[in-house]
Design a protein around this motif. Structure first.
Motif, mmCIF file in Angstrom:
data_model
loop_
_atom_site.group_PDB
_atom_site.id
_atom_site.type_symbol
_atom_site.label_atom_id
_atom_site.label_comp_id
_atom_site.label_asym_id
_atom_site.label_seq_id
_atom_site.Cartn_x
_atom_site.Cartn_y
_atom_site.Cartn_z
ATOM 1 N N GLY A 44 0.603 -1.346 -0.086
ATOM 2 C CA GLY A 44 -0.209 0.112 -0.204
ATOM 3 C C GLY A 44 1.231 1.512 -0.199
ATOM 4 O O GLY A 44 1.281 1.867 -0.720
ATOM 5 N N GLN A 64 1.153 4.397 -2.783
ATOM 6 C CA GLN A 64 0.954 5.596 -2.515
ATOM 7 C C GLN A 64 2.184 6.313 -2.692
ATOM 8 O O GLN A 64 2.451 7.489 -3.449
ATOM 9 N N GLY A 88 -10.443 15.706 15.690
ATOM 10 C CA GLY A 88 -10.243 14.209 14.369
ATOM 11 C C GLY A 88 -11.316 14.957 14.021
ATOM 12 O O GLY A 88 -11.890 14.040 12.619
ATOM 13 N N LYS A 96 -15.698 17.071 6.201
ATOM 14 C CA LYS A 96 -14.956 16.733 4.782
ATOM 15 C C LYS A 96 -14.680 18.127 3.437
ATOM 16 O O LYS A 96 -16.376 18.817 3.341
ATOM 17 N N GLN A 146 -13.674 17.489 0.652
ATOM 18 C CA GLN A 146 -14.129 16.471 -0.373
ATOM 19 C C GLN A 146 -13.846 15.060 0.007
ATOM 20 O O GLN A 146 -14.321 14.712 0.557
ATOM 21 N N ARG A 160 -13.155 12.792 -1.467
ATOM 22 C CA ARG A 160 -12.386 11.379 -0.893
ATOM 23 C C ARG A 160 -10.773 12.285 -0.832
ATOM 24 O O ARG A 160 -10.343 13.001 -0.773
ATOM 25 N N GLU A 161 -10.590 11.790 0.932
ATOM 26 C CA GLU A 161 -9.720 12.182 2.073
ATOM 27 C C GLU A 161 -8.670 11.257 2.548
ATOM 28 O O GLU A 161 -9.440 10.498 2.497
ATOM 29 N N ASP A 162 -7.680 10.806 1.842
ATOM 30 C CA ASP A 162 -6.998 9.612 2.309
ATOM 31 C C ASP A 162 -5.329 10.272 2.370
ATOM 32 O O ASP A 162 -4.312 10.848 2.482
ATOM 33 N N PRO A 163 -5.142 10.508 4.087
ATOM 34 C CA PRO A 163 -4.254 10.429 4.437
ATOM 35 C C PRO A 163 -3.071 9.892 4.376
ATOM 36 O O PRO A 163 -2.163 10.236 4.163
ATOM 37 N N TYR A 164 -2.859 8.233 4.119
ATOM 38 C CA TYR A 164 -2.669 7.275 3.954
ATOM 39 C C TYR A 164 -1.588 8.222 2.272
ATOM 40 O O TYR A 164 -0.347 8.140 1.989
#
Lengths: 384, 443
Positions: free
Chosen positions: B55, B59, B328, B343, B345, B347-351
C-alpha cells in the motif's frame, strides 16, 4: 395496478397484536416495536406454503439472544421506475417497466451490527468455546461458511453500535452473511433483487415516496442529509426509529443505503423493456446478474452529503451505483480487503427470504451464491 | 547504553509546532537536487512486501513527478511477485524491478539499501526489524518512509533516535506512518486546540478498542521451523510486534501527545490476556489500560483492547478548561459553541497525503523529518506496555535509557533456524508477562 394485498395482509396479521402503535415521530422518540411471534419458540410461524399463509415473524439467531423481524410481502405486479415528470428523476429510472415479483419476506429493518457481527466476528463460535457449549448440527454447517478477516479498526467509527445498522461491508460480505444466516436458521435468506427492493419500498404506492410526493414529509420517514445531524462522523441512526412504509418496513427511505443483488447498469430498464415485451408485457423476477465482484445497485439513499443523502436520492425509484474505488480509499493495505469498505459508512443491507427458495440449479444460473475471489483466499484464517 | 535523551530539553523544544504537521507545498523542481542519479526521477525500494508495504509503495508511486520502484525485499519470497503484479497493474510505467533487484531473506534489506541508484526506501516489515533497517538506510544516505511503530523496545528507540540525528546532519528526509498528522480533520482540530479553542488541556482520553486483528496465518504443520512460524504470525510475538499497544494504539497515544505538545514522564497501567488466550496467540496481551502522567501533572488515560463484542472505539478526546474535543472531529465549548470538521472533498486519504508531503519535501529540498516524534510516540507506547507488564510505575527517562524489555531484537545473522527469543513449551504455549513478577529492566 399496484398490488396492495401485502399491505392488507399485514394489517390482518397485526389484528390482535396490541403493541403496533406509532407513538410519535419526534427526533429522539422511538416507534413502538411490533412484537412478532418468535419462530424459535414456534417454528410454524415462519412456515408457509402459499402467500396467504405468510405471517410476520421474529427469528432469534440460534445460540444467541439476538433476533430480527421479517415481514411478509405477497408479491405482485407493479410499474418499476419513475414517470418522466417525477421531480428529481434520473435517466436510469426509465423507461418504466411492468414487473412481477414472487412472494417473499423482508427484514423489517436494516441488518444491525448486533446481528452482523455474530458472523463477522465469530461471536457464536467464541461463545461456544468460552462457555464450553456443544455445537448443534446446524452450527456445524454454519461454521463451514467462510468468515471474513477481522477489521483492523472499529467499523462503527465511534458512532453507535447496538441497534445501529451494520455498514461498510462489501457486497461479498453482505452475501456471505446471508449464506451463513441461512445455514444457521434453516431458512434461505439472501439480498433482495432490485425489483423486489423497489416493490417493497413502494409498498403499493406509485408516488415518488411511499408517503406521497412531498419531500417536506421526508423527515418523518427517513434519515437524510438534512436531519441526520452532524455531531458524529457517521450519521446513521438506530434502525426503526422513523415511521414505517405501508408494508411495515422501516428506513427503506434513508438511514443507510441498501445493497441489491443486481449489478448496476444505467441502461437496465431499456433491456428490461425488451424482456417484458417478449413476455406479454411483464418482466418476471428480473435480475441483472453480476459480472463484476463489486459493482452493485444500492437503493434507498442514506445520511451522507457525499453520495446519496439528498431527498431526490431517497425516492422509491432512485438508483445508485456502488463506488468500490471511493469506498475503499482509506484501506491502507494492498490488496485491499474483499470484506470491508473503510469509507462505506453509509452503506448497509437488509435481507429477504423468498417464499420459494431457489433450486441449486437456479442458484448457479443466477449466481446467487457468494464467491471469495481467488486472490483473497490465502488470507482466510488458518484453522489451527 | 550511555546515549541519554535529555527529556527536559526535548520538552522545552517540543512546542506544538515541533510535533510535525504536514504542509502541502507547491512543487517546484530544483533539477537534480534530490536524486542520486542527477535526474528528476526518484527511485524507491520497498523493504517488506506485506499488505501495508505494498500500500505504501502504491502511494509513493502516486505522488507527483517521476517515481520508479526499482527494487523489493522481503524475508519471504512468496508474496513478492503478487506485490509486483498488483503494483504494475496500478502504476504501469512506474514499476521497473529486474530479477536481480528482488531480494529474499533476513538480509534482503541490506542488499536493497546497498543499491546506489535508490533514493528512498520504504520500511514496512514487522516492526521488530525497523531500528536496524532504519539505521542502515540512514548510514547509506537514503531518504526514508518508515511505518509505525519504529521499534518494539527502548533499545530500538535509542537506535532510531541516534539515526534520526544522523539523518538530519545528512539532510535526509524522513517520513513516518503516523498519518493522522497529514489528515485534514486532525490538522484542523489540533490547530484549533493549540490556539486555545477549549482552553488549557487538563486531560486526554485515547482509545483503540476493537475486535483484534488477523488470525494466525499459518499452523505449525504448515511451516518448517519455529522462526518461520513466528515470522508468519508476527503480530502475536512481542519481539516482532511490540504488542498491540505499540503496533496499533500508538496512533492514538501519538495524537494525545501532539495535542499536549509534550511526552509523558511516567506511566501506570494494568492489563492482561483474558479472552485471546489460546496458545496460537503467542505471548501478547489482549487489553491494556494505562494512565500517563505529564510533567505538569496532567494525565492521559489510555485504553486498548483486542476483545470481540465489547465497547469499541478508536478515538482521541481532550478535556480543556473551557470545553471538550473529540479530536479529529469536533470540539464544544462550555458556552455552547460547537465546531465540527467538515470534509472538503469526497475523498480524503491521509495515507496518500503523507507521501505527497514527503516527496514534495524531497523534490523541493525543504526540511522534513518526522523521525523524532515517530520515535517518541513509539516510546510512549512502550512505556505503557512496560508499566502494564511489570504492574509498576515506570519513568520515561529510566525506561528509555535502561529498558530492555528482555527482547533481543532482530539483530543480524538471523536464519530460519535461529531460535527466537520466546519458544513454546510442549503444549505450544509461550511465557506470558506476569504483572508483579515480570521485570522490564532485566536484560
Amino acid at each position: 395496478m399496484p398490488n396492495v394485498t401485502a399491505c392488507h395482509k399485514l394489517m390482518q396479521a397485526f389484528a390482535g397484536i396490541a403493541c403496533w402503535s406509532i407513538v410519535s415521530v419526534g427526533f429522539a422518540e422511538e416507534t413502538a416495536k411490533p412484537k412478532f411471534p418468535n419462530a424459535d419458540e414456534n417454528p410454524k410461524v415462519a412456515e408457509a406454503k402459499t402467500a396467504d399463509d405468510m405471517k410476520p415473524y421474529s427469528q432469534t439467531i440460534p445460540g444467541t439472544t439476538i433476533s430480527f423481524d421479517m415481514v411478509p410481502i405477497s408479491g405482485g405486479t407493479f410499474l418499476m421506475g419513475s414517470p418522466p415528470d417525477e421531480k428529481g428523476r434520473e435517466e436510469d429510472e426509465g423507461p418504466q417497466v411492468k414487473v412481477q415479483v414472487s412472494p417473499f419476506w423482508m427484514g423489517r429493518c436494516e441488518v444491525t451490527w448486533n446481528e452482523y457481527e455474530i458472523w463477522n466476528l465469530d461471536l457464536d463460535v467464541l461463545r461456544r468455546e468460552k462457555l464450553k457449549l456443544p455445537s448443534t448440527d446446524r452450527d456445524k454447517i454454519a461454521d463451514a461458511v467462510t468468515r471474513p478477516t477481522k477489521p483492523y479498526t472499529d467499523m462503527t467509527f465511534n458512532s453507535g453500535h447496538d441497534g445501529f445498522p451494520a455498514t461498510g461491508m462489501t457486497p461479498l460480505a453482505a452475501q456471505m452473511y446471508c449464506k451463513w444466516l441461512s445455514a444457521k436458521t434453516g431458512h434461505y435468506y439472501r439480498l433482495p433483487t432490485e425489483a423486489e427492493w423497489e416493490f417493497a419500498a413502494r409498498g403499493g404506492t406509485t408516488t415518488a415516496y411511499s408517503f406521497g410526493d412531498d419531500p417536506a414529509k421526508l423527515g418523518d420517514y427517513s434519515w437524510y442529509v438534512d436531519n441526520a445531524g452532524l455531531e458524529r462522523e457517521v450519521n446513521y441512526h438506530k434502525v426503526g426509529l422513523k415511521k414505517p412504509n405501508p408494508f411495515g418496513l422501516h428506513d427503506m427511505h434513508g438511514n443507510v443505503a441498501e445493497y441489491c443483488l443486481d449489478e448496476y447498469d444505467a441502461d437496465w430498464y431499456q433491456k428490461l423493456s425488451v424482456i417484458a415485451k417478449e413476455n406479454n408485457g411483464v418482466a418476471i423476477n428480473p435480475l441483472n446478474i453480476p459480472r463484476t465482484e463489486e459493482v452493485r445497485v444500492v437503493r434507498g439513499g442514506s445520511w451522507t452529503q457525499w453520495y446519496d443523502g439528498g431527498p431526490e436520492h431517497h425516492r422509491s425509484a432512485a438508483r445508485y451505483e456502488s463506488m468500490p474505488e471511493d469506498w475503499k480509499i482509506q484501506d491502507p493495505q494492498i490488496p485491499q480487503s474483499v470484506w470491508y469498505y473503510t469509507d462505506g459508512t453509509h452503506v448497509g443491507f437488509r435481507i429477504v427470504r423468498p417464499l420459494t427458495p431457489p433450486t441449486a440449479e437456479e442458484r448457479k444460473k443466477l449466481k446467487l451464491d457468494p464467491v471469495v475471489p481467488e486472490h483473497a483466499r490465502f488470507l482466510q484464517r488458518s484453522t489451527n | 547504553m550511555t546515549e541519554k535523551t535529555n527529556r527536559r530539553e526535548f520538552l522545552s523544544k517540543s512546542t506544538a509546532a515541533a510535533v510535525g504537521a504536514g504542509v502541502v507545498s507547491q512543487i517546484v523542481l530544483p533539477r537534480g537536487a534530490y536524486a542520486a542519479n542527477g535526474d528528476e526521477t526518484i527511485r524507491i525500494g520497498l523493504v517488506g512486501c506485506g499488505g501495508r508495504g505494498t500500500g505504501a509503495a502504491s502511494q509513493a508511486l502516486s505522488t507527483k513527478g517521476d517515481v520508479q520502484l526499482v527494487a523489493v525485499a522481503d524475508a519471504f519470497g512468496d508474496q513478492m511477485n503478487n506485490t509486483l503484479n498488483r503494483l504494475s497493474k496500478q502504476h504501469k510505467d512506474r514499476v521497473n524491478v529486474d530479477e536481480d533487484h528482488k531480494f529474499v531473506g533476513f538480509d534482503a534489506y541490506k542488499q536493497l539499501i546497498d543499491l546506489d541508484e535508490i533514493d528512498l526506501v520504504i520500511l514496512a516489515t514487522p516492526p521488530g526489524f525497523r531500528p536496524v533497517h532504519f539505521e542502515y538506510a540512514i548510514e547509506k544516505g537514503k531518504h526514508v518512509f518508515f511505518e509505525k511503530p519504529v521499534a518494539v523496545d527502548a533499545k530500538g528507540v535509542r537506535k532510531v533516535l541516534k539515526a534520526v540525528e544522523e539523518s538530519k546532519k545528512k539532510n535526509l528526509k524522513v517520513g513516518v506512518g503516523l498519518q493522522r498528522h497529514h489528515q485534514p480533520s486532525y490538522l484542523e482540530t489540533v490547530k484549533a486546540l493549540q490556539d486555545g479553542a477549549i482552553g488549557d488541556i487538563l486531560a486526554l482520553r485515547v482509545y483503540w478498542n476493537s475486535g483484534g486483528v488477523w488470525e494466525p496465518r499459518r499452523s505449525r504443520d504448515q511451516v518448517k521451523t519455529e522462526m518461520e512460524y513466528q515470522m508468519r504470525n508476527w503480530y502475536y510475538y512481542n519481539w516482532l510486534c511490540g504488542d498491540h499497544i505499540t503496533e496499533q494504539h500508538i496512533h492514538n497515544l501519538d495524537v494525545g501527545c501532539w495535542v499536549k505538545g509534550a511526552y509523558p514522564i511516567r506511566a501506570y497501567g494494568m492489563g492482561g490476556r483474558e479472552v485471546r488466550d489460546a496458545a496460537r496467540y503467542g505471548n501478547i496481551f489482549d487489553h491494556f489500560a494505562v494512565e500517563y502522567e505529564f510533567a505538569d501533572g496532567t494525565r492521559m488515560y489510555s485504553q486498548c483492547r483486542h476483545i470481540r463484542n465489547c465497547w469499541n472505539s478508536v478515538s482521541e478526546h481532550a478535556q480543556g478548561t473551557k470545553g471538550t474535543s473529540n479530536i479529529g472531529r469536533s470540539y464544544t465549548t462550555q458556552d455552547g459553541n460547537t465546531w465540527t470538521y467538515k470534509k472538503k472533498q469526497r475523498r480524503e486519504d491521509p495515507y496518500q497525503i503523507e507521501h505527497d508531503d514527503l516527496f514534495a519535501a524531497i523534490r523541493n529540498d525543504t526540511s522534513y523529518n518526522e523521525g523524532e516524534y515517530g520515535a517518541h510516540s513509539t516510546m510512549t507506547s512502550i512505556l505503557g506496555r512496560m508499566a502494564v507488564y511489570s504492574g509498576k510505575p515506570v519513568d520515561w527517562d529510566k525506561a528509555l535509557n535502561e529498558g530492555a524489555d528482555a527482547y533481543p531484537w532482530a539483530e543480524e545473522n538471523l536464519t530460519w533456524d535461529t531460535t527466537p527469543p520466546n519458544v513454546p513449551n510442549k503444549n505450544g504455549e509461550y511465557d506470558i508477562p506476569v504483572p508483579g513478577v515480570t521485570d522490564v529492566f532485566e536484560a
